[in-house]
Structures are given as C-alpha cells and as structure tokens.
Design a protein around this motif. Structure first.
Motif, PDB file in Angstrom:
ATOM      1  N   UNK A 102      64.214  49.110  66.582  1.00  0.00           N
ATOM      2  CA  UNK A 102      64.188  48.207  65.424  1.00  0.00           C
ATOM      3  C   UNK A 102      62.974  47.281  65.457  1.00  0.00           C
ATOM      4  N   UNK A 103      62.413  47.072  66.656  1.00  0.00           N
ATOM      5  CA  UNK A 103      61.202  46.249  66.776  1.00  0.00           C
ATOM      6  C   UNK A 103      59.944  47.084  66.575  1.00  0.00           C
ATOM      7  N   UNK A 104      59.906  48.276  67.188  1.00  0.00           N
ATOM      8  CA  UNK A 104      58.685  49.081  67.199  1.00  0.00           C
ATOM      9  C   UNK A 104      58.475  49.913  65.941  1.00  0.00           C
ATOM     10  N   UNK A 161      68.661  46.504  59.660  1.00  0.00           N
ATOM     11  CA  UNK A 161      68.302  46.795  61.043  1.00  0.00           C
ATOM     12  C   UNK A 161      67.995  45.527  61.826  1.00  0.00           C
ATOM     13  N   UNK A 162      67.614  44.458  61.133  1.00  0.00           N
ATOM     14  CA  UNK A 162      67.469  43.165  61.801  1.00  0.00           C
ATOM     15  C   UNK A 162      68.831  42.696  62.304  1.00  0.00           C
ATOM     16  N   UNK A 163      69.856  42.815  61.456  1.00  0.00           N
ATOM     17  CA  UNK A 163      71.215  42.468  61.869  1.00  0.00           C
ATOM     18  C   UNK A 163      71.696  43.390  62.987  1.00  0.00           C
ATOM     19  N   UNK A 164      71.345  44.673  62.886  1.00  0.00           N
ATOM     20  CA  UNK A 164      71.756  45.633  63.914  1.00  0.00           C
ATOM     21  C   UNK A 164      71.119  45.293  65.264  1.00  0.00           C
ATOM     22  N   UNK A 165      69.857  44.875  65.245  1.00  0.00           N
ATOM     23  CA  UNK A 165      69.200  44.454  66.480  1.00  0.00           C
ATOM     24  C   UNK A 165      69.886  43.236  67.091  1.00  0.00           C
ATOM     25  N   UNK A 166      70.304  42.294  66.219  1.00  0.00           N
ATOM     26  CA  UNK A 166      71.050  41.124  66.690  1.00  0.00           C
ATOM     27  C   UNK A 166      72.387  41.533  67.295  1.00  0.00           C
TER      28      UNK A 166
END
Length: 319
Positions: free
Chosen positions: A50-52, A61-66
């Motif tokens: 989700x970062x790369x 995907x920001x929420x999923x990364x959290x």
C-alpha cells in the motif's frame, strides 16, 4: 462489589492461562507462534504494497494499511506474553507491565471497531455516490478519519485502564486469563467497581455500539444501491469492492458477540469447560482474526494480488 477492607498492595499478577492443561500449552505454543509469524508477514506485506504501489494510494487502501498496522500492534501487545506464559512455570507479570499491556490491547481493539466503521463509510460513498467519491473522500477527509479512530481508541483505553489500575488489589492476584484482560483484572479488585462498570458500559456504546449501527446503516444503503443496478455483472462488480470488508466485519463482530453474548453455565463441571472454551475463543479473537484479515483482503482483491505479484517480481529482478 466490595471484597475486603485490606489495603495490602499487589506488586504483580499471576496469569493462569492454560496452567490446568499443560499438554495444550505445548501444542498451542507452536500453533500461536506460527500464526504470529503469519500475522507479521501477511500484514507487513500489505503495509508495504500500500506504500510502494502508487495504484493503491487511495482511501480504501490507506485504511487497509492502518488496519494491518493495528493488527500487528494488537497481537504484539499480547502474543509474546502468551507465548512466554506457555513456557514459564511461574507465569507472573509486574503491575506496571500489566498496565501497559492492558492499555495497548484495549486501545487496539477499540481503534479497530472505529476504523472498521470508517472503512464502511468509504465503501458507502464509493458505491452509493461514486461521482462525488474523490471530493468526499479526499486526503483532507480520510487522514483525519483514520487519526480520529486511533485517538478515540487510545483515549477510551487510557480512561478505562487508569480507572481499573487505581483500584486496590488485595490477596488474590491470580488473573484467570492469558493476558491482563480488563474484565479479568476487575474481578480481583477489593473495592467497589460500580464506576468501572458504568464507565465500561459508556465506552462500549461509543466504540462498539455506535460503529456497529454506523456499519449496519451503511450496508443497508450499499445493498439497496447494488440491487438497483440493472446488470448482474454490474452488481457482482459493485459487491466485490466491499465483500472483503464485509467479511472482516462479520468475523470480527461475530466473535465479539459470541464471546460476550453466550449464557454462562451454573454447573461447576460445565463452568470449568466453559472457562476453557472462553479462553480459546479469546485466543481466536486475538490471534486468528488478525491473521485472517490480510488473507481475506488478498484473496478477494485483484489490486492487492497484482501489487504483491509486482513486488515479488521486482525483488527477483533486483537479486
């Protein structure tokens, strides 16, 4: 609930865990260690992609990364302690370590409840109002939503932990659990815990009841919108965008309802069996669900699978 007028302080606690089932301890040590490694690997990979991968720089995907980072924090706050208790003959924990562990586990659990409701709102806007999605779910909106989830969970945990650990603990210092679970600790207090009970009730409404209602209403509108889509292919595509989140919600809240909603046995023999089952269900909630989350999102999401595949290919080329 008043137990005693004693004032002798308790310097630490004894975690009972599975002490009455030594054979199970060895089996569960290996099982939970493997699960913990899968949790670290699966959620770590999700955070990395989700970062790369620039294609995953979206609110969902920001929420999923959290969520993945939260699952790592949640399990790390308890699993090492559980594994150590399986190997140690004397399963003790200091008062300060118990306080920290209680705060972290409660904070992560409360944060996940709120974060899942934020993810439900994201899916609601994406499906019910797609033309305004980029406006409603801008970076100025979804970053504070995630930060608010963490702040709500941490604040709630700080209040509950401080109220619990201010209580006097006298004599009996054996916690009938794997970790310093707040309800198990409150049972040891030798003072009136009515304020704690009321406070816990209010906290449950805020971090459990309100998010459940929010998620329920969101999916009522989502399902109604999907059913109005004329083509079967369109309905399938729309549902696929929220099926992973819905699966995670059902597993997460279903386990909570099963843990705290089932009737208690009054028979002593049945109570012992129920005590063991309660502990195993608690393990499921604390270890299996964080392990399932990345698997569910990977299996049901083409973008994540493609990002993971690209990451593996890039790593091979760089070697």
């Amino acid at each position: 609930m008043v137990r005693s007028n004693q004032t002798c302080p308790v310097m630490g606690f004894v975690l009972l865990g599975l002490s009455a089932h030594p054979k199970l301890e060895k089996m569960f040590f290996v099982l939970i260690l493997l699960m913990y490694l899968v949790i670290l690997l699966g959620n770590g990979v999700l955070i990395l992609v989700t970062i790369l991968d620039s294609r995953l720089h979206t609110p969902m995907y920001f929420f999923l990364g959290n969520l993945s980072f939260l699952d790592i924090c949640y399990t790390t706050s308890s699993v090492p302690l559980i594994l150590d208790s399986f190997l140690s003959p004397r399963k003790t924990i200091s008062f300060s370590a118990c306080t920290v562990q209680m705060f972290l586990s409660f904070a992560m659990g409360a944060t996940e409840c709120v974060l899942l409701s934020m993810m439900a709102f994201d899916r609601y806007v994406a499906i019910c109002n797609p033309l305004r999605y980029s406006v409603v779910m801008s970076k100025a909106a979804y970053v504070p939503m995630a930060a608010g989830s963490w702040a709500t969970g941490s604040t709630t945990s700080m209040v509950q932990t401080s109220l619990a650990m201010r209580l006097p603990f006298c004599g009996d210092n054996v916690i009938n659990h794997f970790t310093c679970e707040i309800l198990a600790v409150l049972k040891l207090a030798c003072a009136d815990i009515s304020i704690n009970v009321i406070s816990m009730g209010v906290a449950n409404v805020i971090v459990l009841g309100v998010p459940v209602l929010f998620i329920s209403f969101s999916y009522v509108f989502i399902i109604a919108t999907i059913l109005r889509i004329p083509s079967a292919e369109g309905r399938k595509r729309a549902f696929s965008t929220c099926s992973a989140h819905l699966t995670v919600v059902v597993v997460f809240y279903g386990t909570i309802l099963f843990m705290y909603g089932k009737p208690k046995s009054k028979d002593p023999l049945g109570a012992d069996k129920q005590d063991l089952s309660d502990k195993l269900i608690s393990l499921f909630y604390g270890v299996v669900i964080p392990m399932l989350n990345p698997i569910i999102y990977s299996l049901r999401n083409k973008d994540v699978k493609a990002a993971v595949r690209n990451l593996v290919i890039q790593k091979r080329f760089t070697q």
